[in-house]
Design a protein around this motif. Structure first.
Motif, PDB file in Angstrom:
ATOM      1  N   ILE A  10     -44.029 -45.346  28.156  1.00  0.00           N
ATOM      2  CA  ILE A  10     -43.922 -45.978  29.470  1.00  0.00           C
ATOM      3  C   ILE A  10     -42.810 -45.332  30.278  1.00  0.00           C
ATOM      4  CG2 ILE A  10     -43.329 -48.132  30.669  1.00  0.00           C
ATOM      5  CD1 ILE A  10     -44.788 -49.612  28.383  1.00  0.00           C
ATOM      6  N   VAL A  11     -41.670 -45.111  29.656  1.00  0.00           N
ATOM      7  CA  VAL A  11     -40.551 -44.450  30.337  1.00  0.00           C
ATOM      8  C   VAL A  11     -40.961 -43.047  30.763  1.00  0.00           C
ATOM      9  CG1 VAL A  11     -38.195 -43.570  30.052  1.00  0.00           C
ATOM     10  CG2 VAL A  11     -38.803 -45.822  29.142  1.00  0.00           C
ATOM     11  N   GLY A  12     -41.592 -42.327  29.862  1.00  0.00           N
ATOM     12  CA  GLY A  12     -42.045 -40.974  30.180  1.00  0.00           C
ATOM     13  C   GLY A  12     -43.034 -40.958  31.328  1.00  0.00           C
ATOM     14  N   ASN A  13     -43.940 -41.919  31.336  1.00  0.00           N
ATOM     15  CA  ASN A  13     -44.925 -42.014  32.416  1.00  0.00           C
ATOM     16  C   ASN A  13     -44.238 -42.279  33.759  1.00  0.00           C
ATOM     17  OD1 ASN A  13     -47.749 -42.066  33.237  1.00  0.00           O
ATOM     18  ND2 ASN A  13     -47.364 -44.223  33.687  1.00  0.00           N
ATOM     19  N   ASN A  14     -43.211 -43.114  33.754  1.00  0.00           N
ATOM     20  CA  ASN A  14     -42.471 -43.375  34.991  1.00  0.00           C
ATOM     21  C   ASN A  14     -41.739 -42.121  35.464  1.00  0.00           C
ATOM     22  OD1 ASN A  14     -43.372 -45.998  35.145  1.00  0.00           O
ATOM     23  ND2 ASN A  14     -41.550 -46.877  34.200  1.00  0.00           N
ATOM     24  N   ILE A  15     -41.247 -41.323  34.526  1.00  0.00           N
ATOM     25  CA  ILE A  15     -40.607 -40.053  34.891  1.00  0.00           C
ATOM     26  C   ILE A  15     -41.647 -39.113  35.506  1.00  0.00           C
ATOM     27  CG2 ILE A  15     -39.517 -37.963  33.951  1.00  0.00           C
ATOM     28  CD1 ILE A  15     -38.077 -39.852  31.932  1.00  0.00           C
ATOM     29  N   VAL A  16     -42.819 -39.020  34.887  1.00  0.00           N
ATOM     30  CA  VAL A  16     -43.900 -38.173  35.412  1.00  0.00           C
ATOM     31  C   VAL A  16     -44.265 -38.603  36.833  1.00  0.00           C
ATOM     32  CG1 VAL A  16     -46.344 -37.554  35.196  1.00  0.00           C
ATOM     33  CG2 VAL A  16     -44.897 -37.613  33.167  1.00  0.00           C
ATOM     34  N   ASN A  17     -44.463 -39.903  37.030  1.00  0.00           N
ATOM     35  CA  ASN A  17     -44.854 -40.395  38.355  1.00  0.00           C
ATOM     36  C   ASN A  17     -43.802 -40.058  39.400  1.00  0.00           C
ATOM     37  OD1 ASN A  17     -47.243 -41.449  37.371  1.00  0.00           O
ATOM     38  ND2 ASN A  17     -46.401 -43.491  37.049  1.00  0.00           N
ATOM     39  N   SER A  18     -42.539 -40.233  39.057  1.00  0.00           N
ATOM     40  CA  SER A  18     -41.476 -39.908  39.997  1.00  0.00           C
ATOM     41  C   SER A  18     -41.433 -38.410  40.277  1.00  0.00           C
ATOM     42  CB  SER A  18     -40.129 -40.382  39.435  1.00  0.00           C
ATOM     43  OG  SER A  18     -39.098 -40.070  40.332  1.00  0.00           O
ATOM     44  N   ARG A  19     -41.556 -37.610  39.240  1.00  0.00           N
ATOM     45  CA  ARG A  19     -41.528 -36.147  39.399  1.00  0.00           C
ATOM     46  C   ARG A  19     -42.671 -35.683  40.294  1.00  0.00           C
ATOM     47  NH1 ARG A  19     -44.365 -32.458  36.957  1.00  0.00           N
ATOM     48  NH2 ARG A  19     -44.981 -33.695  35.144  1.00  0.00           N
ATOM     49  N   LYS A  20     -43.858 -36.205  40.057  1.00  0.00           N
ATOM     50  CA  LYS A  20     -45.019 -35.802  40.863  1.00  0.00           C
ATOM     51  C   LYS A  20     -44.895 -36.281  42.307  1.00  0.00           C
ATOM     52  CE  LYS A  20     -48.352 -35.202  37.169  1.00  0.00           C
ATOM     53  NZ  LYS A  20     -49.624 -35.654  36.576  1.00  0.00           N
ATOM     54  N   ARG A  21     -44.363 -37.485  42.487  1.00  0.00           N
ATOM     55  CA  ARG A  21     -44.154 -38.008  43.832  1.00  0.00           C
ATOM     56  C   ARG A  21     -43.233 -37.097  44.640  1.00  0.00           C
ATOM     57  NH1 ARG A  21     -42.413 -42.409  42.101  1.00  0.00           N
ATOM     58  NH2 ARG A  21     -40.337 -42.257  42.896  1.00  0.00           N
ATOM     59  N   LYS A  22     -42.312 -36.453  43.945  1.00  0.00           N
ATOM     60  CA  LYS A  22     -41.356 -35.563  44.605  1.00  0.00           C
ATOM     61  C   LYS A  22     -41.836 -34.108  44.590  1.00  0.00           C
ATOM     62  CE  LYS A  22     -37.517 -38.669  43.507  1.00  0.00           C
ATOM     63  NZ  LYS A  22     -38.171 -39.742  44.127  1.00  0.00           N
ATOM     64  N   ASN A  23     -43.096 -33.912  44.173  1.00  0.00           N
ATOM     65  CA  ASN A  23     -43.702 -32.580  44.127  1.00  0.00           C
ATOM     66  C   ASN A  23     -42.890 -31.583  43.304  1.00  0.00           C
ATOM     67  OD1 ASN A  23     -45.996 -33.206  45.745  1.00  0.00           O
ATOM     68  ND2 ASN A  23     -44.652 -33.169  47.533  1.00  0.00           N
ATOM     69  N   LEU A  24     -42.362 -32.050  42.176  1.00  0.00           N
ATOM     70  CA  LEU A  24     -41.614 -31.174  41.273  1.00  0.00           C
ATOM     71  C   LEU A  24     -42.482 -30.818  40.071  1.00  0.00           C
ATOM     72  CD1 LEU A  24     -38.121 -32.934  41.086  1.00  0.00           C
ATOM     73  CD2 LEU A  24     -38.625 -30.731  42.124  1.00  0.00           C
ATOM     74  N   SER A  25     -42.491 -29.564  39.709  1.00  0.00           N
ATOM     75  CA  SER A  25     -43.175 -29.156  38.484  1.00  0.00           C
ATOM     76  C   SER A  25     -42.277 -29.481  37.296  1.00  0.00           C
ATOM     77  CB  SER A  25     -43.466 -27.661  38.517  1.00  0.00           C
ATOM     78  OG  SER A  25     -42.245 -26.932  38.466  1.00  0.00           O
ATOM     79  N   GLN A  26     -42.875 -29.511  36.115  1.00  0.00           N
ATOM     80  CA  GLN A  26     -42.064 -29.699  34.910  1.00  0.00           C
ATOM     81  C   GLN A  26     -41.047 -28.574  34.801  1.00  0.00           C
ATOM     82  OE1 GLN A  26     -44.756 -29.960  31.564  1.00  0.00           O
ATOM     83  NE2 GLN A  26     -44.539 -32.190  31.488  1.00  0.00           N
ATOM     84  N   ARG A  27     -41.485 -27.384  35.083  1.00  0.00           N
ATOM     85  CA  ARG A  27     -40.600 -26.215  34.976  1.00  0.00           C
ATOM     86  C   ARG A  27     -39.380 -26.353  35.892  1.00  0.00           C
ATOM     87  NH1 ARG A  27     -41.495 -21.606  32.647  1.00  0.00           N
ATOM     88  NH2 ARG A  27     -43.719 -21.951  32.506  1.00  0.00           N
ATOM     89  N   LYS A  28     -39.613 -26.768  37.138  1.00  0.00           N
ATOM     90  CA  LYS A  28     -38.518 -26.880  38.108  1.00  0.00           C
ATOM     91  C   LYS A  28     -37.547 -27.999  37.709  1.00  0.00           C
ATOM     92  CE  LYS A  28     -37.601 -26.923  43.038  1.00  0.00           C
ATOM     93  NZ  LYS A  28     -38.176 -26.900  44.372  1.00  0.00           N
ATOM     94  N   LEU A  29     -38.083 -29.152  37.310  1.00  0.00           N
ATOM     95  CA  LEU A  29     -37.211 -30.250  36.901  1.00  0.00           C
ATOM     96  C   LEU A  29     -36.444 -29.880  35.637  1.00  0.00           C
ATOM     97  CD1 LEU A  29     -36.067 -33.104  37.162  1.00  0.00           C
ATOM     98  CD2 LEU A  29     -38.114 -33.950  35.968  1.00  0.00           C
ATOM     99  N   ALA A  30     -37.132 -29.279  34.677  1.00  0.00           N
ATOM    100  CA  ALA A  30     -36.473 -28.891  33.427  1.00  0.00           C
ATOM    101  C   ALA A  30     -35.325 -27.919  33.700  1.00  0.00           C
ATOM    102  CB  ALA A  30     -37.485 -28.267  32.473  1.00  0.00           C
ATOM    103  N   LYS A  31     -35.564 -26.962  34.571  1.00  0.00           N
ATOM    104  CA  LYS A  31     -34.517 -25.985  34.909  1.00  0.00           C
ATOM    105  C   LYS A  31     -33.320 -26.676  35.559  1.00  0.00           C
ATOM    106  CE  LYS A  31     -33.635 -21.669  37.309  1.00  0.00           C
ATOM    107  NZ  LYS A  31     -34.167 -20.606  38.160  1.00  0.00           N
ATOM    108  N   ALA A  32     -33.589 -27.592  36.478  1.00  0.00           N
ATOM    109  CA  ALA A  32     -32.505 -28.304  37.165  1.00  0.00           C
ATOM    110  C   ALA A  32     -31.682 -29.155  36.194  1.00  0.00           C
ATOM    111  CB  ALA A  32     -33.076 -29.181  38.279  1.00  0.00           C
TER     112      ALA A  32
END
Length: 111
Positions: A10-32
């Motif tokens: 559930i926590v992971g899903n909320n992170i995914v939803n927030s990341r996608k809402r902000k148009n961030l790729s996994q790669r970009k968020l992971a790097k940051a």
């Protein structure tokens, strides 16, 4: 869910939803955040539990509160419930927000 259980999916899903809402790729968020994309992927699917330091970095990069990310898991009082509802509205697009506000206006007229 038992008090001793914690659903990281559930926590992971909320992170995914927030990341996608902000148009961030996994790669970009992971790097940051300073982690690998594969590690972030495991966090997002609930297979890996991040350290508190990494979790805070994720929240800061997403500009989200822990209350938002944990909102589906918390037992909360009325004020926290109101806050969590605001967080869920935050996930909506402008058209959806306007529809919700119109419903609220109609409900208030009925009170």
């Amino acid at each position: 869910m038992k008090n001793s259980e914690f659903n990281f999916k559930i926590v992971g899903n909320n992170i995914v939803n927030s990341r996608k809402r902000k148009n961030l790729s996994q790669r970009k968020l992971a790097k940051a955040v300073g982690i690998s994309p594969s590690y972030l992927s495991k966090i997002e699917i609930g297979k890996q539990t991040p350290s508190l330091d990494v979790f805070i970095k994720i929240l800061n990069e997403l500009n989200e509160s822990a209350n938002f990310i944990f909102s589906d898991l918390l037992t909360y009082n009325t004020m926290q419930n109101t806050y969590c509802k605001k967080c869920k509205i935050h996930n909506l697009n402008e058209k959806q927000i306007n529809a919700v506000l119109e419903l609220v206006d109609e409900m208030i007229k009925e009170i």
